[in-house]
Write a protein that holds these residues in place. Structure first.
Motif, mmCIF file in Angstrom:
data_model
loop_
_atom_site.group_PDB
_atom_site.id
_atom_site.type_symbol
_atom_site.label_atom_id
_atom_site.label_comp_id
_atom_site.label_asym_id
_atom_site.label_seq_id
_atom_site.Cartn_x
_atom_site.Cartn_y
_atom_site.Cartn_z
ATOM 1 N N PRO A 295 -1.427 -16.164 17.424
ATOM 2 C CA PRO A 295 -2.831 -16.505 17.674
ATOM 3 C C PRO A 295 -3.753 -16.073 16.538
ATOM 4 C CG PRO A 295 -1.844 -15.535 19.636
ATOM 5 C CD PRO A 295 -0.835 -15.380 18.537
ATOM 6 N N LEU A 296 -3.298 -15.162 15.687
ATOM 7 C CA LEU A 296 -4.111 -14.655 14.584
ATOM 8 C C LEU A 296 -3.698 -15.248 13.240
ATOM 9 C CD1 LEU A 296 -4.110 -10.931 15.745
ATOM 10 C CD2 LEU A 296 -5.982 -12.557 15.964
ATOM 11 N N SER A 297 -2.808 -16.231 13.241
ATOM 12 C CA SER A 297 -2.340 -16.820 11.986
ATOM 13 C C SER A 297 -3.388 -17.759 11.398
ATOM 14 C CB SER A 297 -1.039 -17.595 12.216
ATOM 15 O OG SER A 297 0.003 -16.737 12.637
ATOM 16 N N GLY A 298 -3.381 -17.840 10.074
ATOM 17 C CA GLY A 298 -4.280 -18.736 9.365
ATOM 18 C C GLY A 298 -4.868 -18.057 8.148
ATOM 19 N N GLY A 299 -5.646 -18.812 7.385
ATOM 20 C CA GLY A 299 -6.221 -18.278 6.155
ATOM 21 C C GLY A 299 -7.314 -17.266 6.423
ATOM 22 N N ILE A 300 -8.469 -17.753 6.890
ATOM 23 C CA ILE A 300 -9.571 -16.886 7.325
ATOM 24 C C ILE A 300 -9.828 -17.202 8.784
ATOM 25 C CG2 ILE A 300 -11.972 -16.216 6.983
ATOM 26 C CD1 ILE A 300 -11.704 -17.105 4.068
ATOM 27 N N VAL A 301 -9.711 -16.192 9.638
ATOM 28 C CA VAL A 301 -9.704 -16.394 11.087
ATOM 29 C C VAL A 301 -10.773 -15.528 11.743
ATOM 30 C CG1 VAL A 301 -8.330 -16.213 13.198
ATOM 31 C CG2 VAL A 301 -7.232 -16.886 11.040
ATOM 32 N N LEU A 302 -11.602 -16.161 12.569
ATOM 33 C CA LEU A 302 -12.500 -15.431 13.459
ATOM 34 C C LEU A 302 -11.907 -15.472 14.856
ATOM 35 C CD1 LEU A 302 -14.358 -15.731 11.011
ATOM 36 C CD2 LEU A 302 -16.254 -16.218 12.600
ATOM 37 N N PHE A 303 -11.720 -14.288 15.445
ATOM 38 C CA PHE A 303 -11.053 -14.180 16.735
ATOM 39 C C PHE A 303 -11.796 -13.165 17.586
ATOM 40 C CE2 PHE A 303 -7.717 -13.321 19.788
ATOM 41 C CZ PHE A 303 -7.012 -14.518 19.868
ATOM 42 N N LYS A 304 -12.068 -13.545 18.825
ATOM 43 C CA LYS A 304 -12.751 -12.617 19.726
ATOM 44 C C LYS A 304 -11.935 -11.341 19.870
ATOM 45 C CE LYS A 304 -14.569 -14.322 23.427
ATOM 46 N NZ LYS A 304 -14.736 -14.887 24.787
ATOM 47 N N SER A 305 -12.605 -10.176 19.855
ATOM 48 C CA SER A 305 -11.875 -8.920 19.964
ATOM 49 C C SER A 305 -11.148 -8.861 21.304
ATOM 50 C CB SER A 305 -12.817 -7.728 19.819
ATOM 51 O OG SER A 305 -13.453 -7.439 21.040
ATOM 52 N N PHE A 306 -10.149 -8.009 21.368
ATOM 53 C CA PHE A 306 -9.308 -7.978 22.552
ATOM 54 C C PHE A 306 -9.961 -7.273 23.732
ATOM 55 C CE2 PHE A 306 -6.477 -9.060 19.151
ATOM 56 C CZ PHE A 306 -5.706 -10.056 19.728
ATOM 57 N N VAL A 307 -11.201 -6.792 23.528
ATOM 58 C CA VAL A 307 -12.008 -6.336 24.671
ATOM 59 C C VAL A 307 -13.157 -7.303 24.926
ATOM 60 C CG1 VAL A 307 -11.391 -3.917 24.387
ATOM 61 C CG2 VAL A 307 -13.391 -4.811 23.189
ATOM 62 N N GLY A 308 -13.124 -8.464 24.246
ATOM 63 C CA GLY A 308 -14.068 -9.533 24.553
ATOM 64 C C GLY A 308 -15.295 -9.615 23.684
ATOM 65 N N ASN A 324 -2.617 -22.777 4.097
ATOM 66 C CA ASN A 324 -2.426 -21.845 5.204
ATOM 67 C C ASN A 324 -2.133 -22.634 6.474
ATOM 68 O OD1 ASN A 324 -3.475 -19.216 3.826
ATOM 69 N ND2 ASN A 324 -5.078 -20.743 3.434
ATOM 70 N N SER A 325 -1.409 -22.037 7.402
ATOM 71 C CA SER A 325 -1.059 -22.733 8.639
ATOM 72 C C SER A 325 -1.107 -21.744 9.808
ATOM 73 C CB SER A 325 0.344 -23.329 8.520
ATOM 74 O OG SER A 325 0.710 -24.014 9.697
ATOM 75 N N PRO A 326 -1.674 -22.209 10.937
ATOM 76 C CA PRO A 326 -2.005 -23.590 11.301
ATOM 77 C C PRO A 326 -3.328 -24.108 10.756
ATOM 78 C CG PRO A 326 -2.450 -22.144 13.146
ATOM 79 C CD PRO A 326 -1.800 -21.281 12.090
ATOM 80 N N ALA A 327 -4.137 -23.261 10.102
ATOM 81 C CA ALA A 327 -5.407 -23.747 9.559
ATOM 82 C C ALA A 327 -5.823 -22.864 8.401
ATOM 83 C CB ALA A 327 -6.491 -23.761 10.630
ATOM 84 N N ASP A 328 -6.581 -23.451 7.484
ATOM 85 C CA ASP A 328 -7.166 -22.662 6.404
ATOM 86 C C ASP A 328 -8.330 -21.823 6.925
ATOM 87 O OD1 ASP A 328 -5.473 -23.662 4.321
ATOM 88 O OD2 ASP A 328 -6.629 -25.530 4.364
ATOM 89 N N LEU A 329 -9.224 -22.467 7.651
ATOM 90 C CA LEU A 329 -10.336 -21.777 8.308
ATOM 91 C C LEU A 329 -10.197 -21.973 9.806
ATOM 92 C CD1 LEU A 329 -13.340 -22.978 6.090
ATOM 93 C CD2 LEU A 329 -12.044 -20.839 5.866
ATOM 94 N N ALA A 330 -10.329 -20.887 10.571
ATOM 95 C CA ALA A 330 -10.186 -20.994 12.024
ATOM 96 C C ALA A 330 -11.248 -20.151 12.708
ATOM 97 C CB ALA A 330 -8.793 -20.551 12.461
ATOM 98 N N ASP A 331 -12.096 -20.822 13.484
ATOM 99 C CA ASP A 331 -13.071 -20.121 14.316
ATOM 100 C C ASP A 331 -12.586 -20.223 15.753
ATOM 101 O OD1 ASP A 331 -15.171 -18.948 15.550
ATOM 102 O OD2 ASP A 331 -16.716 -20.264 14.725
ATOM 103 N N ARG A 332 -11.837 -19.234 16.190
ATOM 104 C CA ARG A 332 -11.264 -19.203 17.537
ATOM 105 C C ARG A 332 -12.084 -18.291 18.443
ATOM 106 N NH1 ARG A 332 -5.624 -18.374 14.508
ATOM 107 N NH2 ARG A 332 -5.339 -20.521 13.804
#
Length: 354
Positions: A295-308, A324-332
């Motif tokens: 879930p954290l794979s990719g070039g530059i990734v924004l991911f909600k912290s694990f406490v929300g 990069n894979s699955p994405a170069d830029l990922a705003d998740r």
């Protein structure tokens, strides 16, 4: 350090001791302590006063070292020739018992200030190669930290640190780890300008972790062969983590596989990951060839912290982010105010950011 440099330092000591160096006032109050393999580094550190330098000649030293005096310099002869490895497992010293190589530790009311550790290697300690707590203006330069059981070089509860031209490789967790605290929950600490520059990070679980801090610059570092290159970690605590700059780092092929932990899913192929951060600038980095299915794979990734806690008001701009894979830029994430501008990339999540 060359034989000529060591001889010059020894000469300085002799002049100071004889009084012939009295014409140079600064030399009177600064002593060089020369340590050879088989002699105790800790004994020299304990005898040193603020302003002194402990010089380690080439060789292997089997001990841990605890520094609690400000304005000391611990200077090796180069990371290829001066090496600290674990010593007596039954030693009573807290640094050795904790499994660390070098400890620089102050107190909340009296941080250790102005310590420099330079030009040596820290190898095979069960916990951390270098562990620092409650310091101000700690400088760690040209240190090799490898094959340590947790972090290569780590610091908490500290300000204005400088970590430059170090190599951290094949450590069990992060090569470089900077945090507010490691044993309590608290809001992010303002580091007052900590700098992480020109380091080489490879083969670690995470190259660099910056956790619950503010006012940090991460620039001109190379990270490759880790499971994840750079993590900027925050949560719902206040103040929020962020107000950082990540600039001109070379992040490539961080495709090692690391299994999940109680805190994180499995890691592979993560370049730069922001979780729960705010007001951070990620610019002019090269992020290439980081590939994985986490879930954290990719070039530059924004991911909600694990406490929300969401990422908010971060600027991702002018980066080269390719292959990069699955994405170069990922705003998740669902955070607001994050911007992606002028990046060179091919694939983004969601589409349209390249």
């Amino acid at each position: 350090m060359t034989k000529r440099q060591i001889a010059l330092l020894a000469c300085t000591v002799a002049l100071t001791a004889s009084g012939l160096g009295a014409a140079a006032p600064s030399a009177v109050s600064r002593t060089v302590h020369l340590v050879k393999p088989g002699e105790s580094i800790q004994k020299a550190v304990d005898a040193a006063k603020p302003g002194d330098t402990i010089v380690l000649t080439p060789g292997t030293y089997r001990e841990s070292v605890r520094i609690t005096t400000s304005d000391l310099t611990l200077l090796g002869s180069g990371s290829a020739s001066t090496v600290l490895v674990p010593g007596d497992a039954t030693a009573a010293d807290a640094c050795a018992k904790g499994g660390h190589g070098i400890c620089v530790t102050g107190t909340d009311s009296a941080p250790v200030e102005g310590v420099t550790v330079r030009s040596l290697a820290l190898r095979g300690f069960t916990a951390n190669g270098l562990w620092a707590s409650r310091t101000d203006r700690l400088t760690v330069r040209k240190v090799l930290a490898e094959k340590n059981g947790k972090w290569g070089i780590a610091q908490e509860r500290s300000t204005r640190g400088v970590f430059s031209h170090n190599t951290a490789r094949n450590n069990a967790d992060a090569g470089l780890f900077l945090a507010n605290t490691t044993d309590t929950e608290a809001g992010a600490t303002d580091t007052k300008g900590t700098r992480v520059t020109h380091n080489s990070l490879s083969g670690n679980r995470i190259g660099l972790t910056v956790r619950r801090l503010r006012n940090v610059t991460v620039a001109h570092n190379e990270a490759t062969g880790n499971c994840a290159a750079v993590f900027v970690v925050g949560d719902e605590s206040k103040p929020r983590a962020g107000a950082m700059t990540l600039r001109r780092n070379d992040i490539h092929a961080n495709n090692k596989y690391c299994p999940k932990t109680p805190r994180l899913p499995f890691l592979q192929g993560s370049g730069i990951v922001l979780t729960g951060a705010e007001e951070t600038v990620v610019e002019k980095n090269r992020v290439v060839g980081n590939v994985g299915a986490s879930p954290l794979s990719g070039g530059i990734v924004l991911f909600k912290s694990f406490v929300g806690a969401p990422n908010e008001q971060n600027a991702i701009r002018d980066n080269v982010v390719m292959r990069n894979s699955p994405a170069d830029l990922a705003d998740r994430d669902t955070g607001r105010g994050n911007t992606f501008t002028h990046n060179t990339c091919t694939l983004s999540e969601p589409a349209g950011m390249c």
